[in-house]
Write an enzyme that holds these catalytic residues in place. Structure first.
Site, PDB file in Angstrom:
ATOM      1  N   ILE A 170       0.849  -1.203   0.000  1.00 34.59           N
ATOM      2  CA  ILE A 170       0.000   0.000   0.000  1.00 34.59           C
ATOM      3  C   ILE A 170       0.886   1.256   0.000  1.00 34.59           C
ATOM      4  CG2 ILE A 170      -0.235   0.130   2.526  1.00 34.59           C
ATOM      5  CD1 ILE A 170      -3.219   0.792   2.049  1.00 34.59           C
TER       6      ILE A 170
ATOM      7  N   TYR B 239      -6.441  -9.399  16.442  1.00 38.65           N
ATOM      8  CA  TYR B 239      -5.466 -10.031  15.557  1.00 38.65           C
ATOM      9  C   TYR B 239      -5.569 -11.556  15.672  1.00 38.65           C
ATOM     10  CZ  TYR B 239      -0.739 -11.417  14.004  1.00 38.65           C
ATOM     11  OH  TYR B 239       0.339 -12.008  13.382  1.00 38.65           O
TER      12      TYR B 239
ATOM     13  N   LYS C   5      -6.863 -14.130  12.793  1.00 40.76           N
ATOM     14  CA  LYS C   5      -6.004 -15.199  12.260  1.00 40.76           C
ATOM     15  C   LYS C   5      -6.697 -16.555  12.384  1.00 40.76           C
ATOM     16  CE  LYS C   5      -2.389 -13.044  10.694  1.00 40.76           C
ATOM     17  NZ  LYS C   5      -2.097 -13.058   9.257  1.00 40.76           N
TER      18      LYS C   5
HETATM   19  C1  AKB Z   1       2.784 -10.075  17.012  1.00 37.18           C
HETATM   20  O1  AKB Z   1       3.505  -9.928  18.024  1.00 37.18           O
HETATM   21  O2  AKB Z   1       1.665  -9.584  16.891  1.00 37.18           O
HETATM   22  C2  AKB Z   1       3.320 -10.938  15.895  1.00 37.18           C
HETATM   23  C3  AKB Z   1       2.874 -12.364  16.021  1.00 37.18           C
HETATM   24  C4  AKB Z   1       3.411 -13.216  17.084  1.00 37.18           C
HETATM   25  O3  AKB Z   1       2.079 -12.794  15.243  1.00 37.18           O
HETATM   26  N1  AKB Z   1       4.752 -10.887  15.868  1.00 37.18           N
END
Ligand code: AKB
Length: 316
Positions: free
Chosen positions: A36, A143, A147
């Protein structure tokens, strides 16, 4: 057969190193880096580059159509710490971006797709030591659950549409060529920069917080080995556990001190990243990766420390 490889999110910590490795193998002209943002120093004038925003469906479709890639690596993501500051944006980028890429990969008959998952898919009720491939998974970061949902989508596209999608649950990654951006494990990279620049570092995790980590050379080798493995050897289409080595801030500081004797480490009183780290595994069982495609780790903590300091010295 000549591969045409499209790397999305090439400016990041993994992308920078992966593009260089892929270009060595397949030739610079056959690896299209995209991001991006404008290409970073390592990508500038080293091969084809495109501006790509995974959320801009029309432009992404145009790029798939233009380059007709045989392989796609989707690395664009918002990581754990920044994800907690921008939860909706993290969900949108990590999820909608993945679905766009999976759909275009099916439409344009891409042969293989790589998408990174993370140890963040585990949560407070997952076993914390030697965390197995299959167990309770209750991630409590955006996050982490983006995932985990992404892993389910990858397996779904493999089962329903026959898309050859492969994935690794990366531990924290340590490398000197590019900085990490917004993760909980970033301290394990910052420590080397600060040790060389200022002889001291204040970490944001407590001294005894153990987390699984991996040197970038190992991570890139794992990625390329997985992508090269014959499809019939890949028994996991969600994402493979990848262990690396586990250490605490105190242990990495002690290693740095062996090479920079006056190095001083201190620890922040409190930081929101501590809660994230506390919800993650301390060590991982990656026996399935070893069994299926012969995975073997090379870098232990002393070797990482030496390599990081030697290489960083020449670039900072
Ligand atoms: C994070 O710390 O968010 C990344 C991971 C462990 O996926 N490095």
């Amino acid at each position: 057969m000549t591969e045409k490889i499209f790397v999305i999110g090439a400016n990041g910590q993994i992308g920078t190193e992966l593009v260089a490795a892929l270009r060595k193998i397949h030739g610079a002209e056959n690896v299209i880096a995209s991001d991006i943002n404008s290409p970073n120093y390592a990508l500038r004038n080293t091969g084809p580059f495109e501006y790509a925003n995974v959320l801009d469906k029309e432009n992404l479709h145009h790029l798939f159509d233009k380059h007709r890639p045989t392989q796609v690596y989707l690395l664009a993501a918002i990581l754990s710490a920044v994800g907690e500051q921008k939860p909706k944006m993290a969900w949108d980028l990590n999820m909608t971006g993945l679905l766009h890429v999976l759909d275009f990969a099916v439409e344009f008959k891409v042969q293989k797709v790589f998408w990174p998952s993370s140890i963040a898919v585990f949560g407070p009720h997952s076993p914390q030591h030697n965390t197995p491939q299959y167990c309770v998974m209750d991630p409590n970061t955006v996050y982490g659950f983006s995932k985990l949902a992404g892993e389910r989508w990858c397996e779904y596209y493999f089962e329903k549409y026959g898309l050859d999608v492969r994935s690794l649950r990366y531990p924290g990654l340590i490398g000197w060529r590019a900085n990490p951006g917004g993760g909980t494990t970033d301290y394990a990279v910052h420590i080397f920069h600060e040790a060389l620049k200022h002889g001291k570092y204040q970490g944001f995790l407590s001294a005894q917080t153990a987390l699984p980590m991996m040197y970038m050379d190992d991570a890139i080798r794992a990625t390329l080995t997985l992508m090269d493995a014959p499809a019939e050897q890949i028994t996991i289409r969600s994402s493979y556990n990848l262990a690396g080595i586990s250490f605490t801030p105190e242990e990495i500081a002690a290693e740095v001190k062996k090479l920079i004797p006056n190095f001083e480490m201190s620890y922040a009183e409190s930081d929101p990243r501590q809660a994230i780290a506390d919800s993650w595994p301390k060590s991982i069982d990656d026996s399935q990766a070893q069994q299926d495609w012969g995975w073997q780790l090379e870098y232990d903590l002393p070797k990482i420390t030496e390599d990081m300091l030697t290489n960083l010295k020449s670039v900072i």
